[in-house]
Scaffold this motif. Structure first.
Motif, short mmCIF file in Angstrom:
data_model
loop_
_atom_site.label_atom_id
_atom_site.label_comp_id
_atom_site.label_asym_id
_atom_site.label_seq_id
_atom_site.Cartn_x
_atom_site.Cartn_y
_atom_site.Cartn_z
N VAL A 1 12.12 -4.67 -3.17
CA VAL A 1 10.85 -5.14 -4.22
C VAL A 1 9.67 -4.49 -3.16
O VAL A 1 9.58 -4.53 -2.02
N LEU A 2 8.80 -3.88 -3.77
CA LEU A 2 7.44 -3.36 -3.27
C LEU A 2 6.39 -4.29 -3.28
O LEU A 2 6.23 -4.68 -4.58
N GLY A 3 5.78 -4.62 -2.26
CA GLY A 3 4.79 -5.30 -2.37
C GLY A 3 3.53 -4.59 -2.46
O GLY A 3 2.93 -3.72 -1.72
N LYS A 4 2.73 -4.61 -3.64
CA LYS A 4 1.57 -3.30 -3.92
C LYS A 4 0.38 -3.89 -4.03
O LYS A 4 0.10 -4.97 -4.88
N LYS A 5 -0.60 -3.59 -3.30
CA LYS A 5 -2.03 -4.11 -3.35
C LYS A 5 -2.47 -3.79 -4.82
O LYS A 5 -2.41 -2.71 -5.38
N HIS B 1 10.25 7.37 -4.80
CA HIS B 1 9.06 6.75 -4.96
C HIS B 1 7.94 7.47 -3.99
O HIS B 1 8.21 7.15 -2.81
N PRO B 2 7.11 8.04 -4.51
CA PRO B 2 6.03 8.40 -3.46
C PRO B 2 5.25 7.36 -2.99
O PRO B 2 4.52 6.40 -3.87
N LEU B 3 4.93 7.24 -1.67
CA LEU B 3 4.24 6.09 -1.21
C LEU B 3 2.70 6.35 -1.19
O LEU B 3 2.06 7.49 -1.03
N HIS B 4 2.03 5.24 -1.70
CA HIS B 4 0.61 5.23 -1.63
C HIS B 4 -0.01 4.31 -0.92
O HIS B 4 0.61 3.66 -0.25
N PRO B 5 -1.47 4.72 -0.41
CA PRO B 5 -1.97 3.58 0.41
C PRO B 5 -2.04 2.17 -0.19
O PRO B 5 -1.93 1.36 0.68
N ASN B 6 -1.85 1.89 -1.37
CA ASN B 6 -1.71 0.70 -1.89
C ASN B 6 -0.41 -0.04 -1.63
O ASN B 6 -0.19 -1.08 -2.07
N ASP B 7 0.48 0.84 -1.19
CA ASP B 7 1.96 0.26 -1.01
C ASP B 7 1.92 -0.43 0.09
O ASP B 7 1.95 0.14 1.09
N SER B 8 1.91 -1.66 0.12
CA SER B 8 1.69 -2.56 1.59
C SER B 8 2.95 -2.86 2.24
O SER B 8 3.02 -2.73 3.15
N PHE B 9 4.21 -3.02 1.51
CA PHE B 9 5.33 -3.34 2.17
C PHE B 9 6.51 -3.40 1.33
O PHE B 9 6.34 -3.39 -0.19
N ALA C 1 0.17 -10.00 13.49
CA ALA C 1 -0.99 -9.55 14.19
C ALA C 1 -1.12 -8.17 14.33
O ALA C 1 -0.17 -7.45 14.72
N GLU C 2 -2.45 -7.60 13.99
CA GLU C 2 -2.43 -6.23 14.36
C GLU C 2 -2.01 -5.11 13.33
O GLU C 2 -2.06 -3.99 13.68
N THR C 3 -1.52 -5.66 12.20
CA THR C 3 -0.54 -4.69 11.37
C THR C 3 -1.13 -4.72 9.80
O THR C 3 -0.41 -4.34 9.06
N ASP C 4 -2.26 -5.71 9.89
CA ASP C 4 -2.70 -5.61 8.20
C ASP C 4 -2.92 -4.63 7.59
O ASP C 4 -2.47 -4.39 6.33
N ASP C 5 -3.07 -3.34 8.36
CA ASP C 5 -3.03 -2.08 7.45
C ASP C 5 -1.92 -1.34 7.26
O ASP C 5 -1.91 -0.11 7.24
N HIS C 6 -0.52 -1.64 8.21
CA HIS C 6 0.30 -1.14 7.98
C HIS C 6 1.40 -1.21 7.13
O HIS C 6 1.20 -2.45 6.47
N LYS C 7 2.42 -0.28 6.77
CA LYS C 7 3.46 -0.73 5.84
C LYS C 7 4.44 -1.35 6.54
O LYS C 7 4.74 -1.13 7.80
N VAL C 8 5.03 -2.47 5.86
CA VAL C 8 5.98 -3.29 6.53
C VAL C 8 7.34 -3.17 5.69
O VAL C 8 7.17 -3.54 4.37
N LEU C 9 8.51 -3.18 6.29
CA LEU C 9 9.68 -3.41 5.31
C LEU C 9 10.49 -4.73 5.97
O LEU C 9 10.72 -4.81 7.15
N ILE C 10 10.73 -5.53 5.31
CA ILE C 10 11.65 -6.77 5.56
C ILE C 10 13.08 -6.65 5.03
O ILE C 10 13.18 -6.36 3.60
N PHE C 11 14.03 -6.95 5.79
CA PHE C 11 15.43 -6.65 5.37
C PHE C 11 16.06 -8.09 5.38
O PHE C 11 15.92 -8.85 6.44
N PHE C 12 16.69 -8.48 4.53
CA PHE C 12 17.36 -9.72 4.34
C PHE C 12 19.02 -9.36 4.01
O PHE C 12 19.46 -9.53 2.75
N PRO C 13 19.92 -8.92 4.92
CA PRO C 13 21.34 -8.77 4.44
C PRO C 13 22.07 -10.09 4.38
O PRO C 13 23.34 -10.00 4.20
N GLU C 14 21.26 -11.30 4.10
CA GLU C 14 22.27 -12.65 3.79
C GLU C 14 20.58 -13.37 3.33
O GLU C 14 19.78 -13.05 3.40
N LEU C 15 21.07 -14.80 3.26
CA LEU C 15 20.09 -15.54 2.72
C LEU C 15 18.84 -15.63 3.48
O LEU C 15 17.79 -15.67 3.24
N ILE C 16 19.32 -15.70 5.12
CA ILE C 16 18.02 -15.90 5.70
C ILE C 16 18.32 -14.58 7.02
O ILE C 16 19.33 -15.14 8.00
#
Length: 327
Positions: free
Chosen positions: A169-173, A269-277, A304-319
């Motif tokens: 899932v993409l988080g888009k500003k 999916h072409p990545l755009h500046p509004n694609d946050s994470f 901290a210090e990554t508000d303008d960076h792209k972030v990917l989070i992976f959940f290969p199980e529930l937690i």
């Protein structure tokens, strides 16, 4: 969701790993700090940025694997949700990227959907050969499989390949509102979805039992929920659907064609500046939280210090939380 805070810690620095001239590999959950069932670490830099991770072990044997690989082609990420045992997920983690790397070299590091497709095909073929080699001593290997969710970032384009019921899932500003919209990028292959049941019925028009409602859950042949995977050779090759595998896996009628598929759904999916994470997760997360809730959690827990960076989070199980930031 306190676990998420572990993934939004400041990163350590490792200047030795910031190089595009070689491949950087961060696989599985090794070299972590442990606190009971919780494992976590600040991993440091990879080819295009930084990441950290945290895992809560839910089972005695971890059936799931994950990896991040960086090199001249860009970045490769994988989440492998195993079932029936850990062997298939481990095999995928050991071989899928290697096939992708070799095939990419043939095309001068030009990444396409075909490149990724060929890597999946080679991995499936390799695992099937392993099942065949071990059939006389470990026939249960025929009943082991893994869902696979892969992302490849190359020249500001994200490729997503999926087998099984994981999801990205993409988080888009949203404009200048400060809000973030949740956009699902992948297609799941789960018999509980009407579109998948329709697909299976079209592929097997002469089999009225291709999907069966069992204990309130739709299953392929009444056995397995996912319709695509790496492994699960007993549902793809008739020679493995017989004794000595357990009777619960054996079909009552001859198999005249593969029932499950190893053909991934691939999108770009072409990545755009509004694609946050991006959030990569197995069904263990999505069964409990909606796309919007997960995106809201990530958006409201900035690192901290990554508000303008792209972030990917992976959940290969529930937690399971692994954060990847790139510049």
């Amino acid at each position: 969701m306190n676990l998420l805070s572990l993934c939004f810690k400041p990163f350590g620095r490792d200047s030795s790993s910031n190089s595009d001239s070689k491949f950087e590999s961060f696989v599985g959950v090794s070299k972590e700090r442990k606190d009971g069932l919780l494992s976590y670490r600040d991993v440091g830099r990879y080819g295009s940025g930084e990441f950290s991770m945290a895992v809560v072990q839910a089972n005695q044997v971890i059936e799931d694997q994950s990896q991040i690989e960086s090199g001249p082609f860009g970045t490769f990420v994988g989440v492998y949700d195993g079932h029936g045992g850990p062997e298939a997920a481990r095999f995928v983690c050991d071989h899928l990227f290697r096939h992708f790397q070799a095939i990419s070299a043939e095309t001068h590091r030009v990444v396409t959907s075909e490149t990724i497709q060929r890597a999946f095909c080679a991995t499936e073929e390799g695992f099937t050969n392993l099942v065949s080699e071990l059939w006389s001593t470990r026939p249960q290997m025929a009943t082991v499989g893994s869902c696979c969710l892969v992302g490849v970032i190359c020249q500001q384009t994200l490729f997503v390949a999926n087998l099984g019921d994981s999801r990205v899932v993409l988080g888009k500003k949203v404009g200048n509102t400060g809000g973030v919209a949740a956009i699902q990028l992948s297609t799941e292959h789960n018999a509980n979805l009407e579109v998948i049941r329709h697909e299976l019925n079209n592929l097997h028009p002469n089999d009225p039992q291709i999907v069966v409602l069992k204990h309130g859950v739709w299953r392929v042949k009444g056995i397995i929920q996912v319709s695509r995977s790496i492994g699960d050779a007993y549902m793809k090759h008739a020679r493995f659907n017989r004794e000595p595998i357990s009777a619960k896996f054996r079909l009552p009628e001859p198999m005249d064609m593969p029932i499950l598929s190893a053909n991934p759904t691939i999108i770009s999916h072409p990545l755009h500046p509004n694609d946050s994470f991006l959030v990569f997760a197995s069904d263990g997360l999505w069964e409990h939280l909606s796309n919007e809730k997960v995106v809201d959690i990530v958006h409201n827990n900035p690192r901290a210090e990554t508000d303008d960076h792209k972030v990917l989070i992976f959940f290969p199980e529930l937690i399971f939380c692994l954060v990847l930031a790139y510049y």
